[in-house]
Design an enzyme around this catalytic site. Structure first.
Site, PDB file in Angstrom:
ATOM      1  N   HIS A 124       0.835  -1.208   0.000  1.00 24.20           N
ATOM      2  CA  HIS A 124       0.000   0.000   0.000  1.00 24.20           C
ATOM      3  C   HIS A 124       0.868   1.256   0.000  1.00 24.20           C
ATOM      4  O   HIS A 124       0.638   2.188  -0.784  1.00 24.20           O
ATOM      5  CB  HIS A 124      -0.917   0.024   1.218  1.00 24.20           C
ATOM      6  CG  HIS A 124      -1.600   1.345   1.405  1.00 24.20           C
ATOM      7  ND1 HIS A 124      -2.787   1.665   0.793  1.00 24.20           N
ATOM      8  CD2 HIS A 124      -1.242   2.455   2.118  1.00 24.20           C
ATOM      9  CE1 HIS A 124      -3.144   2.892   1.112  1.00 24.20           C
ATOM     10  NE2 HIS A 124      -2.224   3.394   1.923  1.00 24.20           N
ATOM     11  N   HIS A 129       1.485   4.882  -3.006  1.00 21.23           N
ATOM     12  CA  HIS A 129       1.840   6.290  -2.825  1.00 21.23           C
ATOM     13  C   HIS A 129       3.018   6.777  -3.673  1.00 21.23           C
ATOM     14  O   HIS A 129       2.998   7.895  -4.181  1.00 21.23           O
ATOM     15  CB  HIS A 129       2.178   6.552  -1.355  1.00 21.23           C
ATOM     16  CG  HIS A 129       0.998   6.624  -0.445  1.00 21.23           C
ATOM     17  ND1 HIS A 129       0.205   7.738  -0.333  1.00 21.23           N
ATOM     18  CD2 HIS A 129       0.485   5.703   0.418  1.00 21.23           C
ATOM     19  CE1 HIS A 129      -0.757   7.527   0.555  1.00 21.23           C
ATOM     20  NE2 HIS A 129      -0.620   6.290   1.021  1.00 21.23           N
ATOM     21  N   GLU A 170      -5.577   9.457  -0.496  1.00 21.90           N
ATOM     22  CA  GLU A 170      -5.950   8.056  -0.330  1.00 21.90           C
ATOM     23  C   GLU A 170      -7.031   7.597  -1.304  1.00 21.90           C
ATOM     24  O   GLU A 170      -6.958   6.500  -1.848  1.00 21.90           O
ATOM     25  CB  GLU A 170      -6.421   7.793   1.108  1.00 21.90           C
ATOM     26  CG  GLU A 170      -5.307   7.870   2.146  1.00 21.90           C
ATOM     27  CD  GLU A 170      -4.358   6.676   2.106  1.00 21.90           C
ATOM     28  OE1 GLU A 170      -4.623   5.710   1.358  1.00 21.90           O
ATOM     29  OE2 GLU A 170      -3.347   6.715   2.824  1.00 21.90           O
ATOM     30  N   SER A 189      -4.068   0.630  -5.030  1.00 18.65           N
ATOM     31  CA  SER A 189      -3.438  -0.563  -4.450  1.00 18.65           C
ATOM     32  C   SER A 189      -4.453  -1.666  -4.160  1.00 18.65           C
ATOM     33  O   SER A 189      -4.080  -2.723  -3.653  1.00 18.65           O
ATOM     34  CB  SER A 189      -2.691  -0.198  -3.160  1.00 18.65           C
ATOM     35  OG  SER A 189      -3.583   0.321  -2.185  1.00 18.65           O
TER      36      SER A 189
END
Length: 287
Positions: A124, A129, A170, A189
């Site tokens: 993740h 990111h 997010e 993700s």
């Protein structure tokens, strides 16, 4: 962002990634996830994210070596990736972001957890990111967010600022060439949410408005009931640069919070959601 009570491994909570400690099974888990998402995301993910994936294509197989990854990322935007044991205190998190350091857990989920893990792991944190941190505009926004987080702590407004992170970094959508694309790490993700965020009739898709976003609660236990759509990353950065957040916090504190599925008359709506998914989940919970 969570309050952490465990003793820190170091003042800044960083640890050695110790790349050599990963097992063959752990590297295989990364490869499985990477291959699945890499095949799924073209045509769904933003151009910036897809371009940024190149920064993860390193010389070693499996889980990226943070030292090598940081060299490539530093050359692109001046960021680096540092390993931490898990969630870190808010003040530590914001300090790292303000100094262009992205914290990433150094552990990876088990093979039976491919589709869901409550605590962010290395897949993740890095796959989700880091590709966006290779984009200069988004990289600047994340640094500004870190600086803003430090100020928000002084004004007791972390819950409001956390909503901005949630609904952009997010779980954000961006409009590109007339189409909606995903860029939020929690979406890119996740195989399930990569499809749900764009294909399902259930969630709302609402035009981004800074104050609106910061008034809106979110859910952490399932797919989102609303996604917010930015017109470009430049617009997102401009909002962060030009907004005086202190009076904005005061305005928001005087107004009612909004539920995740709520749609306002003044919203720009790209898609009215049926909320069928959320309603079906609620109905399945025993009374």
């Amino acid at each position: 962002m969570d309050t952490i009570t465990a003793a820190p491994p170091s003042p800044d909570w960083t640890i050695s990634q110790d790349w050599s400690h990963y097992t063959a099974e752990e590297h295989a888990t990364w490869d499985t996830l990477f291959e699945r998402q890499s095949k799924l995301l073209p045509g769904r993910a933003s151009t910036a994210f897809l371009k940024g994936l190149d920064v993860l294509k390193l010389s070693k197989p499996g889980i990226p070596d943070f030292d090598e990854l940081s060299e490539r990322l530093m050359a692109a935007t001046g960021w680096q990736v540092v390993a931490v044991p898990g969630l870190v205190p808010d003040a530590v998190f914001f300090d790292h972001l303000a100094n262009r350091r992205f914290v990433a857990g150094n552990f990876i989920r088990r093979p039976d957890q491919l589709d869901y893990l409550q605590e962010p792991d290395v897949f993740h944190d890095v796959f989700g990111h880091v590709p966006m941190l290779a984009d200069p505009v988004f990289a600047d926004f994340i640094q500004l967010y870190g600086q803003g987080g430090q100020r928000a702590m002084e004004h007791g407004a972390l819950d409001k600022l956390a909503r901005l992170y949630w609904y952009t970094v997010e779980f954000g959508l961006v409009r590109e060439d007339g189409e909606l694309r995903i860029y939020g790490s929690g979406i890119v993700s996740s195989a399930g949410e990569s499809r749900f965020a764009l294909d399902s009739d259930s969630p709302n898709r609402i035009g981004f408005d800074l104050k609106r976003v910061m008034r809106t609660k979110y859910r952490i236990d399932d797919y989102q009931q609303s996604y917010f759509v930015i017109p470009s990353f430049e617009v997102l950065l401009k909002a962060a640069v030009e907004t005086d957040f202190v009076p904005l916090y005061a305005e928001i504190a005087a107004e009612a919070e909004l539920e995740p599925a709520e749609v306002l008359s003044q919203d720009v709506v790209y898609g009215w959601g049926t909320q069928e998914y959320a309603l079906s989940k609620a109905a399945a919970v025993p009374a």
